[in-house]
Design a protein around this motif. Structure first.
Motif, PDB file in Angstrom:
ATOM      1  N   GLY A   1     -12.632   6.251   1.217  1.00 37.38           N
ATOM      2  CA  GLY A   1     -12.649   4.805   1.030  1.00 37.38           C
ATOM      3  C   GLY A   1     -12.660   4.098   2.361  1.00 37.38           C
ATOM      4  O   GLY A   1     -12.924   4.703   3.411  1.00 37.38           O
ATOM      5  N   THR A   2     -12.346   2.819   2.347  1.00 41.27           N
ATOM      6  CA  THR A   2     -12.359   2.007   3.566  1.00 41.27           C
ATOM      7  C   THR A   2     -10.986   1.448   3.899  1.00 41.27           C
ATOM      8  O   THR A   2     -10.853   0.605   4.777  1.00 41.27           O
ATOM      9  CB  THR A   2     -13.355   0.844   3.410  1.00 41.27           C
ATOM     10  N   GLY A   3      -9.948   1.902   3.202  1.00 42.55           N
ATOM     11  CA  GLY A   3      -8.594   1.397   3.441  1.00 42.55           C
ATOM     12  C   GLY A   3      -8.044   1.828   4.779  1.00 42.55           C
ATOM     13  O   GLY A   3      -8.578   2.739   5.439  1.00 42.55           O
TER      14      GLY A   3
ATOM     15  N   PRO B   1       0.804  -1.229   0.000  1.00 39.86           N
ATOM     16  CA  PRO B   1       0.000   0.000   0.000  1.00 39.86           C
ATOM     17  C   PRO B   1       0.835   1.275   0.000  1.00 39.86           C
ATOM     18  O   PRO B   1       0.497   2.237  -0.694  1.00 39.86           O
ATOM     19  CB  PRO B   1      -0.834  -0.134   1.274  1.00 39.86           C
TER      20      PRO B   1
ATOM     21  N   ASP C   1       2.189   1.891  -3.323  1.00 39.51           N
ATOM     22  CA  ASP C   1       1.122   2.391  -4.186  1.00 39.51           C
ATOM     23  C   ASP C   1       0.936   3.898  -4.014  1.00 39.51           C
ATOM     24  O   ASP C   1       0.675   4.621  -4.989  1.00 39.51           O
ATOM     25  CB  ASP C   1      -0.190   1.673  -3.876  1.00 39.51           C
TER      26      ASP C   1
ATOM     27  N   ASP D   1      -7.077   1.812  -3.122  1.00 38.80           N
ATOM     28  CA  ASP D   1      -7.820   0.928  -2.224  1.00 38.80           C
ATOM     29  C   ASP D   1      -7.322   1.031  -0.789  1.00 38.80           C
ATOM     30  O   ASP D   1      -8.091   0.856   0.157  1.00 38.80           O
ATOM     31  CB  ASP D   1      -7.696  -0.532  -2.692  1.00 38.80           C
TER      32      ASP D   1
END
Length: 284
Positions: free
Chosen positions: A80-82, A8, A11, A63
């Motif tokens: 988001g939900t990350g 992550p 990213d 994400d």
């Protein structure tokens, strides 16, 4: 940072590298002021808003990112939900655009809801829009400098703070400095070369390249200084410490900060250990 965090965070760095050429390409024709102000009262440029929109799209669309907070906005956005939250100074030193001087972008990556403490930071990066576009990205494993091209980040090499300091850059008007800081500054001026651009990213990049110290101190009429703890101070302190340097707010590491509000400010000193230790002694 656990192994599950590595992808992550990578990213986030890749998304920032992808946004940077678009941000830079958008400078032309956007150096003028809008009729709006950001959350702390600064007049916004069209370039500020454009950079914020691009970063929100690139970083907020990941994400792994659940929250996005910008220096240009009053509140945190749930995107988001990350598990990660990102704090963004979309265009540090944007007033430099009018004179065609360097600007930058600062991103902090936290594994906690914002506002978050320095201990919650898991990565940070800045992009410098100078003659070249470069990025310095940091994790607990160290700091790395990249060239940024339309194809992303490349040619990564360690960004290690030189042992011998060479340059300094101090913010704020000299008449507004406190007596203690003025005494410290005068001693540093006798030893190092002045390099100050008005963009924190550019000035800290000089320190990382040549060694030295950057500071925006508390002022007589503004004891907390100018720089935002969440958006500028914590991420840049993390990068400098990852590169082998040190940070302080005058009494302790900036990474010990626990901001209570999203847009609070703090004095900031970043650079070689000995110069930071001297600053703490001078301001004690």
């Amino acid at each position: 940072m656990t192994m599950s965090d590595v992808v992550p965070v990578a990213d986030v760095f890749d998304a920032l590298a992808a946004a940077a050429p678009e941000i830079r390409a958008g400078f032309a024709g956007r150096a003028g002021e809008t009729d709006d102000h950001n959350a702390t009262g600064d007049r916004q440029l069209h370039a500020d808003i454009h950079a914020d929109e691009l970063l929100r799209a690139h970083l907020g669309g990941l994400d792994a990112v659940g929250q996005y907070a910008s220096e240009e906005a009053e509140d945190v956005s749930d995107v988001g939900t990350g598990p990660l939250s990102v704090s963004v100074d979309p265009l540090d030193g944007s007033s430099n655009l009018g004179a065609n001087n360097p600007t930058g972008t600062i991103v902090g990556v936290y594994d906690a809801p914002l506002p978050a403490a320095g201990s919650d930071l898991v990565a940070a990066a800045y992009v410098l829009y100078g003659p070249l576009t470069t990025m310095v990205a940091a994790t607990d494993d160290g700091a790395t400098r990249y060239a940024i091209t339309p194809d992303g980040r490349r040619d990564g090499e360690p960004a290690d703070l030189p042992d011998e300091p060479t340059v300094y850059g101090f913010g704020g008007r000299v008449p507004d400095w406190t007596a203690d800081f003025t005494d410290y500054a005068r001693r540093v001026e006798d030893e190092l070369k002045l390099r100050y651009s008005g963009a924190m990213v550019a000035d800290v990049n000089q320190v990382l390249t040549y060694g030295g110290v950057f500071a925006y101190p508390g002022l007589r009429d503004r004891p907390a200084g100018k720089l935002r703890t969440q958006f500028e101070a914590i991420p840049m302190a993390y990068i400098v410490e990852a590169a082998g340097g040190a940070s302080t707010n005058g009494t302790r590491s900036v990474l010990d900060a626990e901001p209570e509000t999203l847009h609070e400010r703090t004095p900031v000193f970043l650079g070689n250990d000995a110069l930071i230790e001297r600053a703490e002694r001078a301001l004690d």
